[in-house]
Structures are given as structure tokens and as C-alpha cells.
Design an enzyme around this catalytic site. Structure first.
Site, mmCIF file in Angstrom:
data_model
loop_
_atom_site.group_PDB
_atom_site.id
_atom_site.type_symbol
_atom_site.label_atom_id
_atom_site.label_comp_id
_atom_site.label_asym_id
_atom_site.label_seq_id
_atom_site.Cartn_x
_atom_site.Cartn_y
_atom_site.Cartn_z
ATOM 1 N N SER A 27 91.317 58.701 -4.221
ATOM 2 C CA SER A 27 90.346 57.667 -4.590
ATOM 3 C C SER A 27 89.172 57.764 -3.643
ATOM 4 C CB SER A 27 90.981 56.277 -4.504
ATOM 5 O OG SER A 27 91.525 56.041 -3.224
ATOM 6 N N CYS A 28 87.982 57.566 -4.179
ATOM 7 C CA CYS A 28 86.755 57.586 -3.386
ATOM 8 C C CYS A 28 85.920 56.370 -3.762
ATOM 9 C CB CYS A 28 85.949 58.858 -3.659
ATOM 10 S SG CYS A 28 86.784 60.403 -3.236
ATOM 11 N N ASP A 29 84.968 56.053 -2.926
ATOM 12 C CA ASP A 29 84.030 54.965 -3.199
ATOM 13 C C ASP A 29 82.624 55.434 -2.864
ATOM 14 O OD1 ASP A 29 85.892 52.524 -3.766
ATOM 15 O OD2 ASP A 29 86.721 53.495 -1.987
#
Length: 405
Positions: A27-29
Site C-alpha cells: 500500500s502507498c499514499d
């Protein structure tokens, strides 16, 4: 021009067949704050790259290069035609692949990508990785608009696919945030199809906002603080298909959804509802993280404007009030902006690199901050500039930071 549908007829698997993907889920933001939301009228970009906790993540600086017409370029899996000129850039990347997770070039074009899944299974055939496409934009484009066009061309010619995981297989589609001084775009891709929208530069902050002393600006308090949602030139993406409205899309995107029975041709086309893979959308908590980062940034925008320090605090965020005490050992939930790998099976990824880029009015070169380390909550952000270093590989760059920190 393709004479056959770009997305082939497929049998959409049940959610249970995605189990192996959830067990290796990254997961990345990624977000951008455009002028109108920042304290000094600059454009500020931020991204956390969340990947396998044992994957080496490096920062490299490359300078502008020229090539002959016959030159070829070896990407992670695929050899493609090389451009006659590639531009100088700083990028943050997994060490083992050619592409990068995020970066900025000498013209102030900034790019970051996100893994997304949909009802269309990702391609396992070796093609361009999403990270390859990020680097190709940085090396070949002078504007964000050129970057959007390049993504369309690369997907049409080469497609996207192949294992993007380290130590375990992980296949996914990609979303991109492509930014420059004048424009910012969110572009999502599924197989060879694409959909894109420009980030609005309009600003309409609410008449009241939670105090900056709250913890800070929980999303629930933001939602109840105003009868109408704020409008700010801020955009966030976090491993979930985005809502519209969209500005443009490939023809095959809607056609495939209609053909599979996911969209009624007599109704307005809803991209997210047509392509959303429900279990991943829920388990990855991408929409929740995007709401959290946007809520924090909008709070800072209301209280004097977003600064680089504010962006760093968002990238170090572990959640607010009402979300329970953060425990880095929890592997079943707790997907946060600053990601700490738990025991699994859901939260098994780690923030392995973090980057902030600021494009200031009247200053031609981008200002860049990188952690060169995992866990931004425990790391410093080091300032770097594209023109300060000769061509450097990751090992040289890492030694330079260690010697000067």
C-alpha cells in the site's frame, strides 16, 4: 490503433482467488497540494512507498543523457526503443528493478504511482511495470500533460504486467499522480485501458474547521464540521479506484464493462462501481487512507496553508482519535499512512521510502526531501537537488548520506 478489445474476454475470478494477492498486499499514499492550499503558493507533492519490509529501497540521481537513434533501453523485464534525450531526475526506487516509485525531473515534472486491483485480473506476462512507466515519464517528459500522453502510448504499444513483488509474487494495475507547476493529473490504468482527470485548482474552504489542537483533524470531525464539504486544490490517491468526475477515458474501458455486464449501457458510466474489486477495496483500506491524508491536508490549508513540515507530518501519520491505539505488531488491520509491517496476513508491507517535492514560484529547480530509509516517523528528510550530484547509483547516494548526516 487496436482492432481487438484491449481487455480480452476473461472470466472474472471470485474474490477468494485473490487470496495470494492479499497476503502480499502493498500500500502507498500519494498526494499533491496545489497553489491555493499552500502557505506560500507553491506546489507540494508527497508520497510514501510501502513495499516488502526486506526490499532495499534506494535514491538515485541521474543527469541528462543523449542516445543514438538505434539505442535500446532495458527496463525491468522488457527492452524498448530508447529516446534520443533523457532528462535529469532524482528518483526513489526498489533496488532490484529499473523503474521507480516516485521522482522529479529537471523540468519539475513529479510522478508517483499506486498499486490498484480491479475485477480484471492483472497481467502476469512480463511487460512494463508501473514503476517502469513512472521512470519513463521522468526521463522523457517536460510537462505533466506530456506524461499523460506517454502513459497512453506505452500502454498501447507495450502494455503493463509482470511480477512487481520482492520475495513473493505480486501483480497489479497502476494509478499515477502526474504533476508540474501548471497542472496535476490522476490517471488510473487497467490492463491497456486508462481514465484520467485533472486536479481542480478551485478553492472553497468551509466557514469553520476543527482546531489545529485536535488530534490533528480527525476525518470524523471534518465530516461534521461543515454542512458542505470543502473544496481545495488537494488530491490524494491510496490503492483504491477513484470517484469521478473524469475528463477522458479510453474507448475500451466502458465497452468492456458493458460487455461483462458490470455497467448498464442505458445509465451513466460509473467507473469505480463497474471495476471495483470489493474485497481488496475493503481490506486495503485505500479509500480510508486517502480520506485521512486529505482531511489532514485540508485542515492545514484552512489554518494558514500547507507547508513542507505539514506534509512531513502527514507522511508520518498513524491515525487520529477514535481509531484505536496504533500497534505496529497488528497484522490484521491498521493500514496507516506511515506503514509498519505487522505479522500479517493483511498488513505485511512497510514504508520503505518517502519523498517530498516542492515547486516554488520563481524558483526553477525543484526542492526535494527524501528519507533514504524506511519508517518516516523515525527518519529525517534530507534535502537534495538534481544538479548537486553527478550520475550516482544507489550505493553511492547512500554512502553520501551516511557520511554527511
Amino acid at each position: 490503433v487496436h482492432n481487438t478489445p484491449i481487455i480480452s474476454q476473461v472470466v472474472v475470478p471470485s474474490s477468494s482467488s485473490y487470496l495470494s494477492i492479499y497476503l502480499s498486499m502493498f500500500s502507498c499514499d500519494t498526494f499533491v497540494c496545489l497553489p491555493g492550499s499552500t502557505a506560500d503558493g507553491s506546489t507540494i507533492f508527497g508520497k510514501n512507498s510501502d513495499r516488502d519490509p526486506n526490499e532495499a529501497h534506494e535514491v538515485i540521481c541521474i543527469q541528462q543523457m543523449t542516445y543514438t537513434h538505434e539505442s535500446k533501453l532495458q527496463c525491468t523485464y522488457l527492452e524498448i526503443d530508447q529516446a534520443s534525450v533523457t532528462y535529469a531526475c532524482v528518483m526513489s526506487k526498489p533496488q532490484w528493478m529499473w523503474g521507480c516509485e516516485m521522482g522529479v525531473n529537471e523540468f519539475g515534472v513529479i510522478v508517483g504511482n499506486e498499486a490498484i486491483l480491479s475485477r480484471v485480473p492483472p497481467c502476469k506476462t512480463k511487460a512494463l511495470l508501473g514503476m517502469d512507466i513512472v521512470r519513463l515519464i521522468l526521463e522523457r517528459c517536460r510537462t505533466s500533460t506530456e506524461g499523460v500522453q506517454l502513459v497512453k502510448e506505452l500502454l498501447s504499444i507495450y502494455g503493463q504486467g509482470g511480477n512487481a513483488g520482492f520475495g513473493k509474487e505480486f501483480y497489479y494495475h497502476n494509478a499515477y499522480m502526474i504533476v508540474d507547476r501548471d497542472h496535476a493529473y490522476i490517471m488510473e490504468t487497467i490492463a491497456r485501458e486508462w481514465i484520467v482527470k485533472e486536479v481542480s485548482r478551485d478553492t472553497a474552504l468551509p466557514s469553520s474547521y476543527p482546531s489545529s489542537s485536535s488530534s490533528p483533524f480527525s476525518f470524523s470531525s471534518l465530516s461534521s464540521s461543515s454542512s458542505s464539504p470543502p473544496t481545495t486544490p488537494i488530491a490524494t490517491i491510496s490503492n483504491a479506484l477513484n470517484e469521478g468526475p473524469w475528463d477522458d477515458m479510453s474507448r475500451g474501458l466502458k465497452e468492456h464493462a458493458v460487455r461483462e455486464g458490470w455497467s448498464n449501457p442505458t445509465n451513466p458510466f460509473n467507473y469505480r462501481e463497474s471495476y471495483k474489486e470489493y474485497l481488496f477495496d475493503y481490506a486495503g483500506q485505500g479509500a480510508m487512507r486517502a480520506c485521512r491524508s486529505r482531511a489532514l491536508l485540508e485542515g492545514y490549508a484552512f489554518h494558514g496553508g500547507v507547508t513542507v513540515e505539514n506534509v512531513a507530518s502527514v507522511l508520518r501519520d498513524h491515525g487520529g482519535e477514535g481509531e484505536g491505539k496504533f500497534d505496529p505488531r497488528d497484522g490484521f488491520s491498521g493500514q496507516k499512512i506511515c506503514m509498519h509491517a505487522g505479522y500479517g496476513p493483511i498488513r505485511s508491507s512497510q514504508t520503505t521510502g518517502s519523498m517530498i517535492v516542492r515547486l516554488m514560484p520563481g524558483l526553477s529547480r525543484p526542492m526535494i526531501w527524501v528519507t533514504c530509509a524506511s519508517a518516516p516517523c523515525m527518519s529525517l528528510y534530507f534535502p537534495v537537488w538534481i544538479d548537486c550530484f553527478p550520475n550516482m547509483g544507489g550505493d553511492q547516494m547512500s554512502r553520501l548520506f551516511l557520511e554527511n548526516s
